[in-house]
Design a protein around this motif. Structure first.
Motif, PDB file in Angstrom:
ATOM      1  N   ASP A 126      74.761  53.738  52.102  1.00  0.00           N
ATOM      2  CA  ASP A 126      74.247  54.439  50.922  1.00  0.00           C
ATOM      3  C   ASP A 126      75.130  54.319  49.686  1.00  0.00           C
ATOM      4  O   ASP A 126      75.061  55.149  48.785  1.00  0.00           O
ATOM      5  CB  ASP A 126      74.001  55.924  51.245  1.00  0.00           C
ATOM      6  N   LEU A 127      75.948  53.297  49.619  1.00  0.00           N
ATOM      7  CA  LEU A 127      76.776  53.068  48.444  1.00  0.00           C
ATOM      8  C   LEU A 127      75.935  52.317  47.409  1.00  0.00           C
ATOM      9  O   LEU A 127      75.435  51.231  47.692  1.00  0.00           O
ATOM     10  CB  LEU A 127      78.017  52.252  48.822  1.00  0.00           C
ATOM     11  N   PRO A 128      75.720  52.887  46.225  1.00  0.00           N
ATOM     12  CA  PRO A 128      74.860  52.237  45.235  1.00  0.00           C
ATOM     13  C   PRO A 128      75.333  50.818  44.911  1.00  0.00           C
ATOM     14  O   PRO A 128      76.529  50.564  44.773  1.00  0.00           O
ATOM     15  CB  PRO A 128      74.978  53.139  43.999  1.00  0.00           C
ATOM     16  N   ASN A 129      74.371  49.912  44.817  1.00  0.00           N
ATOM     17  CA  ASN A 129      74.602  48.514  44.447  1.00  0.00           C
ATOM     18  C   ASN A 129      75.418  47.716  45.460  1.00  0.00           C
ATOM     19  O   ASN A 129      75.956  46.662  45.127  1.00  0.00           O
ATOM     20  CB  ASN A 129      75.259  48.418  43.061  1.00  0.00           C
ATOM     21  N   TRP A 130      75.527  48.224  46.673  1.00  0.00           N
ATOM     22  CA  TRP A 130      76.206  47.477  47.736  1.00  0.00           C
ATOM     23  C   TRP A 130      75.247  47.304  48.891  1.00  0.00           C
ATOM     24  O   TRP A 130      74.384  48.140  49.137  1.00  0.00           O
ATOM     25  CB  TRP A 130      77.461  48.218  48.209  1.00  0.00           C
ATOM     26  N   PRO A 131      75.380  46.199  49.627  1.00  0.00           N
ATOM     27  CA  PRO A 131      74.473  45.962  50.753  1.00  0.00           C
ATOM     28  C   PRO A 131      74.668  46.976  51.870  1.00  0.00           C
ATOM     29  O   PRO A 131      75.727  47.593  51.981  1.00  0.00           O
ATOM     30  CB  PRO A 131      74.845  44.554  51.223  1.00  0.00           C
ATOM     31  N   GLU A 132      73.650  47.104  52.696  1.00  0.00           N
ATOM     32  CA  GLU A 132      73.673  48.044  53.824  1.00  0.00           C
ATOM     33  C   GLU A 132      74.197  47.354  55.080  1.00  0.00           C
ATOM     34  O   GLU A 132      73.646  47.513  56.165  1.00  0.00           O
ATOM     35  CB  GLU A 132      72.267  48.604  54.062  1.00  0.00           C
ATOM     36  N   TYR A 133      75.232  46.548  54.925  1.00  0.00           N
ATOM     37  CA  TYR A 133      75.813  45.855  56.074  1.00  0.00           C
ATOM     38  C   TYR A 133      77.258  45.467  55.777  1.00  0.00           C
ATOM     39  O   TYR A 133      77.678  45.402  54.621  1.00  0.00           O
ATOM     40  CB  TYR A 133      75.009  44.600  56.433  1.00  0.00           C
TER      41      TYR A 133
END
Length: 160
Positions: A92-99
């Protein structure tokens, strides 16, 4: 039986038990968190395969670990060196991938991590929903996911 014989037998028995217990308390290597590891420390134990740090990772901006070196050893193969890179994210970090992203390449005999850039042999994306995706020319080694957890989840490096 005389007390001296009983005492001698007791000493022999105690010594035998102590020697046997030394084998019980195996000096099996333990995993070390990457951010606390020194070259030679075990980072991952995956089945019968052991991954040791051979060259410290270079921290990247803002969340990458680059040009780290590991030695991979198992009973099935001769020890092999690899260069590994990891780019860590957070849920859930904005502008970062979910992996998290870990990738690497096998090194030639006289090659050191960080000496060549660009090409990778394998890449593994580890999604926060529990799925993984192999990318690259080869499938990621079985230990890559655990090494990524070690590198990226510093205080939460767990088996489950």
């Amino acid at each position: 039986m005389p007390k001296q014989v009983i005492s001698a037998q007791l000493i022999l028995l105690t010594t035998a038990v102590a020697l046997a217990c030394q084998g019980c308390s195996s000096s099996a290597p333990k995993e070390t968190r990457l951010h606390e590891a020194q070259p030679g420390d075990v980072l991952v134990i995956e089945g019968k395969t052991t991954i040791k740090l051979s060259k410290a990772f270079r921290p990247g901006t803002p969340n990458g670990l680059f040009d780290g070196g590991v030695l991979v050893s198992s009973p099935e193969m001769e020890e092999r060196a690899a260069e590994v890179n990891a780019v860590c994210s957070m849920p859930d970090l904005p502008n970062w991938p979910e992996y998290d992203n870990i990738y690497g390449r096998w090194l030639e005999e006289d090659e050191t991590p960080g000496s060549e850039g660009g090409d990778t042999d394998w890449q593994l994306l580890i999604y926060f929903n529990g799925t993984t995706q192999n990318k690259g020319r080869q499938e990621a080694p079985p230990w890559a996911q655990r090494l990524a957890k070690n590198a990226c989840r510093k205080e939460d490096f767990r088996d489950n």
